[in-house]
Every structure is written in C-alpha cells, then in structure tokens.
Enzyme design. Structure first.
Site, PDB file in Angstrom:
ATOM      1  N   LEU A   1       0.726  -1.209   0.058  1.00 29.70           N
ATOM      2  CA  LEU A   1      -0.055  -0.021   0.064  1.00 29.70           C
ATOM      3  C   LEU A   1       0.799   1.041  -0.033  1.00 29.70           C
ATOM      4  O   LEU A   1       0.833   1.791   0.867  1.00 29.70           O
ATOM      5  CB  LEU A   1      -0.974  -0.116   1.191  1.00 29.70           C
ATOM      6  CG  LEU A   1      -1.954  -1.130   1.332  1.00 29.70           C
ATOM      7  CD1 LEU A   1      -2.998  -0.727   2.095  1.00 29.70           C
ATOM      8  CD2 LEU A   1      -2.837  -1.478  -0.048  1.00 29.70           C
ATOM      9  N   HIS A   2       1.491   1.430  -1.132  1.00 32.65           N
ATOM     10  CA  HIS A   2       2.366   2.707  -1.254  1.00 32.65           C
ATOM     11  C   HIS A   2       1.646   3.921  -0.924  1.00 32.65           C
ATOM     12  O   HIS A   2       2.005   4.768  -0.165  1.00 32.65           O
ATOM     13  CB  HIS A   2       3.068   2.682  -2.521  1.00 32.65           C
ATOM     14  CG  HIS A   2       3.588   1.366  -3.112  1.00 32.65           C
ATOM     15  ND1 HIS A   2       4.687   0.845  -2.864  1.00 32.65           N
ATOM     16  CD2 HIS A   2       3.064   0.351  -3.962  1.00 32.65           C
ATOM     17  CE1 HIS A   2       4.996  -0.163  -3.572  1.00 32.65           C
ATOM     18  NE2 HIS A   2       3.706  -0.752  -4.040  1.00 32.65           N
ATOM     19  N   ASP A   3       0.491   4.121  -1.848  1.00 37.40           N
ATOM     20  CA  ASP A   3      -0.213   5.506  -1.866  1.00 37.40           C
ATOM     21  C   ASP A   3      -0.905   5.654  -0.294  1.00 37.40           C
ATOM     22  O   ASP A   3      -0.835   7.027   0.156  1.00 37.40           O
ATOM     23  CB  ASP A   3      -1.088   5.481  -3.115  1.00 37.40           C
ATOM     24  CG  ASP A   3      -0.212   5.370  -4.283  1.00 37.40           C
ATOM     25  OD1 ASP A   3       0.933   5.535  -4.227  1.00 37.40           O
ATOM     26  OD2 ASP A   3      -0.950   5.088  -5.245  1.00 37.40           O
TER      27      ASP A   3
END
Length: 343
Positions: free
Chosen positions: A267-269
C-alpha cells in the site's frame, strides 16, 4: 487541513483517497488526474466514480496531461486491472470535470490556500512539473508536499533500479526536484518535499487478514480471502466501499502473488496519504535527490547524494523508517468507520 491530491488511480491510489475522505482533519479541496497506472481518461472516471461512491460532492476533479513530458506513456493494467481498480465496479457519471486542466488546478489550489495547502502526489509528476512551469514559486505556497516515488538504496519495481511513478515520467520528476530548490532562497529552503520510496512503502503490506479486519471495522460481513480462492472471486459484502476495496485488492493480491511477493499487496499510496496528514508517522533523512535521465540501464533511477558529493542544497526528506502496525491500526480505524457510515 486543505489537501490537494494528484493521483493515477490505481488500486492503492483509491485507498489513499478513501483514507483522506475518512480523516476528519483533512479537507480534500481538489483531485488532479494523472496518466500512469491507466490512461488519464480512465483515471478521471475512477476519481469521479470513487467520490460519488463515497458521497463526496463538490470536490473538483481535473484532467491532466495525456502523455509524460517527453516519453511515450506506459500504463500498468497488468498490475491494476483493465480499468485500474482490479475487479471493482464504480458508479459511472458523477460530477463534471473542471474546465481547467490539472496543472492549473495545482496553481489555483496553492493560491487559494497559501501556506496552508498540503500537496500529495502518488502518480507520475507530470501535472506538478507543468504547474511549476506556470508558477515557479508554487513550492513556496505549500505547507508541505508528500511524493510517493523512487527507490533509495533499494531495488526498483519497474526496472532493476527504478520505481513506477518516476519511471513513467522521469523528466517531470527531475524538473520538480530541481525546481523545488530553485523556488527557495538559500536562506529559506526548509520546506523540502517528503519523498516515500519503495524502500519504505514496501514495508506496508496489506494481507487478507488485515483486509478482513477492515471489513470487521466497517461492520461488514465478508468472506476472508485466500490464495486458494478461484481467481476473480467477487466480494460478498453489502457495504459499498468495502466491496469496491475488496474487489480491487483481490486483483492486487493476485498480481503480487504472480510476481513472487506472496498473497499480499504493498500500500504505497495510502502510506503517503497518511504521512501527508501526519509526517510523524515516518522517520526521514534529508538529502539531495536527482533523477537519471540518460543511462541505458539506469534511466528513471532516483539518486540520493547522502554524503553531499554534489555540493548542492538538500531538496528532499527521504522516508527511512515506518511502523506498519501503527499505520494499519490508523488506516483500518479510519476507513472502517467511514465505510460503516456509508452503508
């Protein structure tokens, strides 16, 4: 806190927007659509549909450039699905796009909230670079900027050394980093952007167990996911937001599994969205960053001058430490409660 989000929605971009909408201290004042994970027309549709699903009316959505500054556009339907949100189906229609483009939207938002606006960029930096061409002083108007992009002393996810957002439009990233330094006088360059690269964001791994916790927090009954499930199995929950997130995440899980990461998803963002609201969630190190543009094997690589060899002023705070448990506790609590209210 007024927040302007520039996204290429995208599974994890959608979860980042949900986090912002679920956060009581955040006021989402605009969304810029960037070509990246999918073409910009699809990004616009995804942003409008997600806001409609979440009952978030009156938030202007602007269409960005259809191509990077100089390179052909590459998209990532293999990662995010043909429409960018895996197996999820969003409402169609919704409100109209703004008459002005995303670069102008950046400038208008910054001028409307001088010294207050928080900028969040979770896609290629094309729109922001174009905005800084319109107003080179734009960086001085922001309270802070958080960028999801790059990989620092870490492997890439698009080439051996480059991260997706930077790789799609490395010229825009180089322009933003250099322009950020130029906007400030040497005595007043404290507001460098916070840059979260793969070295940090790949610590934030969503799993089926965590996704089930999110459904529980929303009061939504849902069948737990498993790697043994038939591909494309759809969510069984009645909660509209949880259903979209589960159907999107299943595709994301399957992609990560196929690339050898396991049945999980980075979940980068959403981490970037959380840091935009609370920078204390991560530890950072100040340095100077530049982007390789011409290397035959290294184009799109983000290079950090940790030891100051270049003799140039710092232009970034690179995220180096994060507590995934603290992040997921906050994400699940906020988005779960928000989804419960939407049911």
């Amino acid at each position: 806190m007024p927040v302007f989000a520039d996204v290429d929605t995208g599974v994890d971009d959608a979860m980042a927007l949900a986090y912002l909408l679920a956060s009581p201290e955040a006021e989402l004042v605009g969304v810029a659509s960037t070509a990246g994970n999918v073409p910009v027309q699809q990004v616009c549709a995804n942003n409008l549909g997600l806001l409609q699903l979440c009952g978030a009316t009156g938030i202007p959505v602007s269409k960005g450039a259809e191509q990077p500054l100089s390179a052909p556009l590459r998209t990532a339907e293999d990662t995010h699905g043909p429409q960018g949100l895996g197996y999820a189906q969003l409402p169609s229609g919704g409100e109209a796009l703004t008459a002005h483009d995303a670069a102008e939207a950046w400038v208008r938002a910054a001028r409307a909230y001088p010294g207050e606006l928080i900028g969040l960029a979770t896609g290629p930096l094309t729109n922001l670079a174009l905005a800084m061409r319109i107003d080179p002083a734009l960086p001085t108007l922001l309270r802070r900027l958080v960028i999801m992009g790059g990989a620092f002393d870490y492997r890439g996810n698009t080439t051996p050394v480059s991260e997706w957002n930077i790789s799609v439009d490395p010229e825009s990233a180089a322009e933003v980093f250099s322009g950020w330094t130029a906007a400030w006088s040497p005595d007043d360059a404290a507001h460098v952007p916070i840059v979260l690269g793969l070295n940090l964001t790949e610590n934030i791994a969503m799993t089926p167990a965590l996704l089930n916790r999110l459904a529980d927090a929303a009061g939504a009954s849902s069948a737990p996911m498993s790697v043994r499930d038939e591909r494309g199995t759809r969510s069984t929950t009645d909660n509209p937001l949880i259903r979209v997130l589960e159907d999107a995440m299943r595709f994301y899980f399957e992609f990560h599994f196929d690339t050898g990461d396991g049945y999980l998803a980075h979940l980068h963002d959403p981490l970037a969205a959380a840091v935009a609201l609370d920078p204390e969630l991560v530890g950072c190190r100040e340095t100077t960053v530049d982007v390789e543009l011409t290397g035959a094997l290294t184009r799109g690589m983000t290079v950090a001058d940790w030891r100051g060899h270049w003799g140039r002023p710092p232009n970034a705070l690179i995220g180096t430490e994060v507590d995934p448990v603290a992040f997921f506790d906050r994400f699940i609590s906020r988005v779960g409660a928000f989804a419960r209210r939407l049911a």
